[in-house]
Design an enzyme around this catalytic site. Structure first.
Site, PDB file in Angstrom:
ATOM      1  N   LYS A 252       0.825  -1.205   0.000  1.00  0.00           N
ATOM      2  CA  LYS A 252       0.000   0.000   0.000  1.00  0.00           C
ATOM      3  C   LYS A 252       0.865   1.263   0.000  1.00  0.00           C
ATOM      4  O   LYS A 252       0.586   2.216  -0.740  1.00  0.00           O
ATOM      5  CB  LYS A 252      -0.944   0.029   1.195  1.00  0.00           C
ATOM      6  CG  LYS A 252      -1.857   1.252   1.138  1.00  0.00           C
ATOM      7  CD  LYS A 252      -2.663   1.477   2.393  1.00  0.00           C
ATOM      8  CE  LYS A 252      -3.417   2.796   2.284  1.00  0.00           C
ATOM      9  NZ  LYS A 252      -4.139   3.145   3.524  1.00  0.00           N
ATOM     10  N   ASP A 271      -6.719  -0.728   0.871  1.00  0.00           N
ATOM     11  CA  ASP A 271      -6.754  -1.116   2.280  1.00  0.00           C
ATOM     12  C   ASP A 271      -8.155  -1.628   2.567  1.00  0.00           C
ATOM     13  O   ASP A 271      -8.985  -1.803   1.646  1.00  0.00           O
ATOM     14  CB  ASP A 271      -6.379   0.048   3.198  1.00  0.00           C
ATOM     15  CG  ASP A 271      -7.254   1.278   3.002  1.00  0.00           C
ATOM     16  OD1 ASP A 271      -8.332   1.163   2.368  1.00  0.00           O
ATOM     17  OD2 ASP A 271      -6.864   2.355   3.475  1.00  0.00           O
TER      18      ASP A 271
END
Length: 343
Positions: A252, A271
């Site tokens: 991420k 996420d």
């Protein structure tokens, strides 16, 4: 049109750039918001100023619904001409905010592709991706792990104060001087003593990642800043692979860096929140309200789904979807509807 002493202006609608939304949404963590007095209590002069310290100047911005006001403050020993300063400041603004990209056109395209986006576009205009310095972006997002915006901001400010010399001071309205520090360079954060100092400052486990990443960059590349800039020329997969070699950079964080400083506009950082959006609004097969086990395959599948929805600028569209979260709603909607900067 309003004029502000000491500032120049660019014609720019707030639907193309909303400073409060873009500068406080978790892309960059160094912009300072300063409340300033309006001369003679004029109602058409913005009373919110945004400041960012670059390596050689402090850029100051204000905004009305139709104009972006700017000035740059330089150290007293700066040797460049006023014309050169003006030209380079405007060039930096255009590059940093990617003003060559027509945001209204993108909003129109996303609305045609996505009925969910069409419902929020009028309430959340002016949200675009910044084109940040890659090293600052890397270090800032190492700080972002398991963290929130106000604490990340405090950490990044501490990095500047403790590891970068003061560039200049600017007096507040009450004449109190305020110090401005650029972001530190890689060599300043690569020293072995940095980790201990950062732990004392409350960085926790991130302290090790920051020092080790800076050291790795300095040891591996003759010019770490140039190497990071050159990642812009690589394709997404190759650039991501290089970022994942850095300490404290997972999928991420790597994708945030790709999107926010390395010109990879289609990248969607994933996420749990993004997964829930994909399930709730875009037909991604999964369980709404259940925290998923974010395997590499699931991460890729969610990102691919959203790229298919939004297209080449999917990462930009995702940022609008994210900022429509209730925590941003009131401040941005008041600004967009009225053009008023509330104290």
């Amino acid at each position: 049109m309003a004029s502000i002493a000491g500032f120049r202006s660019l014609p720019l609608k707030i639907s193309q750039l909303s400073l409060p939304a873009v500068l406080k949404c978790g892309q960059s963590f160094r912009w300072q918001s300063i409340q300033v007095d309006s001369p003679g209590n004029a109602t058409d002069i913005p009373t919110q100023e945004w400041r960012l310290t670059l390596s050689d100047r402090v850029v100051c911005l204000r905004q009305t619904p139709t104009s972006l006001f700017y000035k740059a403050v330089f150290p007293s020993n700066a040797s460049t001409s006023e014309e050169e300063r003006e030209k380079s400041t405007v060039a930096w603004i255009r590059d940093y905010f990617q003003l060559d990209i027509d945001l209204e056109e993108l909003y129109g395209e996303w609305s045609k592709r996505d009925t969910v986006f069409a419902k929020i576009k009028d309430r959340f205009g002016g949200i675009r991706m910044l084109r940040q310095d890659p090293f600052e972006n890397v270090i800032s997002f190492i700080c972002s792990q398991n963290n929130h915006i106000s604490r990340i901001t405090s950490m990044v400010q501490n990095l500047c104060i403790h590891f970068s010399p003061q560039l200049l001071t600017i007096p507040n309205d009450d004449s109190t001087p305020v110090s401005y520090h650029p972001f530190p360079n890689p060599s300043a954060l690569a020293q072995p003593s940095v980790e201990a100092t950062l732990r004392e400052l409350g960085f926790g486990y991130r302290a090790k990642y920051i020092q080790k990443t800076a050291a790795l960059l300095c040891e591996t590349h003759a010019d770490p800043m140039e190497w990071l800039m050159n990642l812009r020329k690589m394709d997404v997969g190759a650039a991501r692979e290089e970022l994942l070699k850095l300490h404290g950079v997972g999928p991420k964080v790597a994708d945030c860096i790709l999107l926010m400083s390395l010109d990879k506009a289609s990248v969607v950082p994933v996420d749990t929140h993004v997964y829930q959006i994909a399930v709730k609004h875009y037909g991604f097969r999964g369980s709404a309200g259940v925290k998923p086990n974010m395997t590499p395959k699931l991460y890729l599948d969610v990102a691919t789904k959203l790229v298919n929805v939004w297209g080449d600028y999917a990462g930009w569209a995702h940022s609008v979807s994210d900022i429509s979260h209730p925590r941003y709603y009131v401040a941005h909607v008041l600004l967009f509807r009225t053009g008023t900067f509330y104290r």
